[in-house]
Design an enzyme around this catalytic site. Structure first.
Site, PDB file in Angstrom:
ATOM      1  N   PHE A 135       0.856  -1.191   0.000  1.00  0.00           N
ATOM      2  CA  PHE A 135       0.000   0.000   0.000  1.00  0.00           C
ATOM      3  C   PHE A 135       0.886   1.234   0.000  1.00  0.00           C
ATOM      4  O   PHE A 135       1.764   1.371   0.854  1.00  0.00           O
ATOM      5  CB  PHE A 135      -0.927   0.021   1.227  1.00  0.00           C
ATOM      6  CG  PHE A 135      -1.926   1.137   1.156  1.00  0.00           C
ATOM      7  CD1 PHE A 135      -3.109   0.981   0.436  1.00  0.00           C
ATOM      8  CD2 PHE A 135      -1.677   2.359   1.766  1.00  0.00           C
ATOM      9  CE1 PHE A 135      -4.025   2.033   0.341  1.00  0.00           C
ATOM     10  CE2 PHE A 135      -2.588   3.403   1.679  1.00  0.00           C
ATOM     11  CZ  PHE A 135      -3.762   3.235   0.966  1.00  0.00           C
ATOM     12  N   ASP A 220       9.327   2.712   1.611  1.00  0.00           N
ATOM     13  CA  ASP A 220       8.150   3.452   2.066  1.00  0.00           C
ATOM     14  C   ASP A 220       8.010   3.249   3.576  1.00  0.00           C
ATOM     15  O   ASP A 220       7.593   2.183   4.035  1.00  0.00           O
ATOM     16  CB  ASP A 220       6.906   2.948   1.314  1.00  0.00           C
ATOM     17  CG  ASP A 220       5.631   3.649   1.743  1.00  0.00           C
ATOM     18  OD1 ASP A 220       5.617   4.284   2.819  1.00  0.00           O
ATOM     19  OD2 ASP A 220       4.623   3.561   1.012  1.00  0.00           O
ATOM     20  N   LYS A 249       2.489  10.335   8.024  1.00  0.00           N
ATOM     21  CA  LYS A 249       1.828   9.858   9.245  1.00  0.00           C
ATOM     22  C   LYS A 249       2.453  10.446  10.523  1.00  0.00           C
ATOM     23  O   LYS A 249       2.246  11.616  10.794  1.00  0.00           O
ATOM     24  CB  LYS A 249       1.815   8.323   9.271  1.00  0.00           C
ATOM     25  CG  LYS A 249       0.794   7.727   8.263  1.00  0.00           C
ATOM     26  CD  LYS A 249       0.555   6.262   8.513  1.00  0.00           C
ATOM     27  CE  LYS A 249      -0.372   5.615   7.507  1.00  0.00           C
ATOM     28  NZ  LYS A 249      -1.782   5.753   7.790  1.00  0.00           N
TER      29      LYS A 249
HETATM   30  C1  LIG Z   1       3.004   2.435   3.777  1.00  0.00           C
HETATM   31  C2  LIG Z   1       2.075   3.554   3.404  1.00  0.00           C
HETATM   32  N1  LIG Z   1       2.395   4.353   2.372  1.00  0.00           N
HETATM   33  C3  LIG Z   1       1.608   5.374   2.005  1.00  0.00           C
HETATM   34  C4  LIG Z   1       0.418   5.628   2.656  1.00  0.00           C
HETATM   35  C5  LIG Z   1      -0.454   6.776   2.216  1.00  0.00           C
HETATM   36  O1  LIG Z   1      -0.369   7.810   3.118  1.00  0.00           O
HETATM   37  P1  LIG Z   1      -1.433   9.024   3.049  1.00  0.00           P
HETATM   38  O2  LIG Z   1      -2.758   8.436   3.414  1.00  0.00           O
HETATM   39  O3  LIG Z   1      -0.916  10.016   4.030  1.00  0.00           O
HETATM   40  O4  LIG Z   1      -1.425   9.522   1.648  1.00  0.00           O
HETATM   41  C6  LIG Z   1       0.047   4.820   3.727  1.00  0.00           C
HETATM   42  C7  LIG Z   1      -1.228   5.050   4.434  1.00  0.00           C
HETATM   43  O5  LIG Z   1      -1.774   4.208   5.079  1.00  0.00           O
HETATM   44  C8  LIG Z   1       0.890   3.747   4.112  1.00  0.00           C
HETATM   45  O6  LIG Z   1       0.577   2.939   5.133  1.00  0.00           O
END
Ligand SMILES: Cc1ncc(COP(=O)(O)O)c(C=O)c1O
Length: 403
Positions: A135, A220, A249
């Site tokens: 994700f 990520d 986050k």
């Molecule tokens: C690993 C990871 N990358 C990217 C995102 C996306 O972040 P945002 O919702 O702040 O765009 C998330 C959100 O859950 C995530 O867990």
């Protein structure tokens, strides 16, 4: 009085209608409109690392709010420079690009990797290898990079040049990497994808494959970063160094901010005009994140996260010995998932709902995993209280939902 009927009426239905309307938060506790209290093991989905309304963050935000709110990137501000310097000094990175969310940080990472490959090898070298169940956000490029087809359905056509491989499968990785590979994008723990930690050998193989073909390793850490795993960033425990890392986050602990950290050899391709964001590096967000980083990036704070993790995981396992709900309990630090046994497949949301009735907030990570991502400032007493509530939740689950 504003209520959930108004929510259902005025907001787009993409989140459904949340079951609770919260009005206040303090530390690890939230209070709803009916004045009911909840112990928070969800942390706004791994965001509120310092809990709710942390006094030092309030002070950082309000002090900055009295100075200047917004300038745009045609002018510089002090907190953004200070935060970039602090992130560089605490990580592998040489440079930082600021934005407002995890998806935007990943967009920046994809663009930076593509531009670096284009400058060095031309537009044939554009393929991004990513992983099933990953994700990376909800923008068009990040749902394409993500490994959950349901998030792409109905939004096509999708951008080209993304290829998905099974996670933790070294043979599939080695077979897929080629001179066309521009980047490999990976989460050190697949958070949304079920709290699945990366296998250390697989992570090392990704690094060496990137080195072999001159591709960028994008890690990520939107969910795993800022102390969540007991390290400032999860990659530190692996011995694998990224070329690009994304954070959001917990970076702002609830104030929206994202960042793409990279080496000089990537950064130098982002020449003026190649990328931007109106709010990126906004003084309010960077002032809060600077304070959050100064609190979290501290050996005794991170040690405490590791010892809280041991306590939580071992007690959760003990609880599970009594109830037998989970096939396995996995994760690192305070990002933990309980994987439901086959017999209860699909029922993780029921555990969350029963938790609400007991005054406890937890998460799912897909239909089969109950996920916990509490504030990192949770106390041992609060963990014990949460486990008592979970005991009641699991008893009710096996007596009612499961039958
Ligand atoms: C690993 C990871 N990358 C990217 C995102 C996306 O972040 P945002 O919702 O702040 O765009 C998330 C959100 O859950 C995530 O867990």
């Amino acid at each position: 009085m504003t209520d959930l009927t108004d929510y259902a009426h005025y907001l787009t239905p993409n989140y459904g209608v949340p079951p609770i309307l919260m009005t206040e938060g303090q530390g690890c506790r939230l209070t709803d409109q009916a004045n009911r209290q909840y112990l928070d093991l969800a942390g706004g989905i791994a965001v509120s690392a310092l809990g709710h309304c942390h006094p030092e963050l309030i002070n950082a935000l309000t002090t900055q709010a009295h100075k200047v709110w917004h300038l745009s990137n045609t002018l510089a501000n002090e907190p953004a420079i200070q935060l970039a310097e602090a992130l560089v000094k605490s990580t592998f990175a040489d440079r930082v690009f600021f934005c407002n969310s995890g998806a935007e940080a990943n967009e920046a990472a994809i663009k930076a990797a593509r531009r670096a490959a284009y400058d060095q090898a031309g537009d044939e070298k554009h393929e991004i290898l990513c992983f099933e169940n990953a994700f990376h956000g909800r923008t068009i490029a990040t749902v394409t990079a993500g490994g959950q087809p349901k998030y792409r359905q109905g939004f096509g056509p999708m951008p080209e040049g993304f290829r998905h491989l099974p996670y933790n499968d070294c043979n599939a990785l080695l077979a897929a990497v080629s001179e066309k590979t521009c980047a490999i994008m990976v989460e050190p723990i697949q958070g949304e994808g079920g709290v699945r930690p990366i296998c250390p050998t697989f992570f090392e193989k990704i690094r060496s494959a990137c080195d072999r073909v001159g591709a960028a390793l994008i890690v990520d850490e939107v969910q795993t970063g800022m102390g969540r795993t007991g390290h400032l960033f999860a990659y530190e425990a692996s011995g694998v160094t990224p070329d690009i890392l994304t954070s959001a986050k917990s970076l702002g602990c609830g104030f929206p901010i994202g960042a793409m950290l990279c080496t000089e050899s990537i950064a130098k391709h982002l020449v003026p005009g190649t990328h931007g964001s109106t709010y990126g590096g906004n003084p309010l967000g960077t002032a809060v994140a600077l304070k959050a980083l100064s609190i979290i990036n501290n050996e005794s704070f991170l040690d405490n996260v590791r010892s809280l993790s041991e306590r939580f995981i071992s007690e959760l396992k003990r609880l599970n010995d009594a109830h037998g709900l989970f096939e396995t309990i996995r994760g690192r630090g305070l990002l933990v998932g309980g994987v439901l046994r086959e017999r209860w497949a699909g029922k993780a949301p029921d555990l969350v709902s029963l938790g609400h009735e007991e005054g406890l907030l937890t998460l799912v990570a897909g239909p089969n995993v109950q996920r916990f991502a509490p504030p990192l400032i949770i106390t041992e007493t609060e963990i014990d209280e949460a486990l008592e509530k979970l005991d009641r939740v699991y008893t009710r689950f096996t007596q009612t939902v499961a039958t």
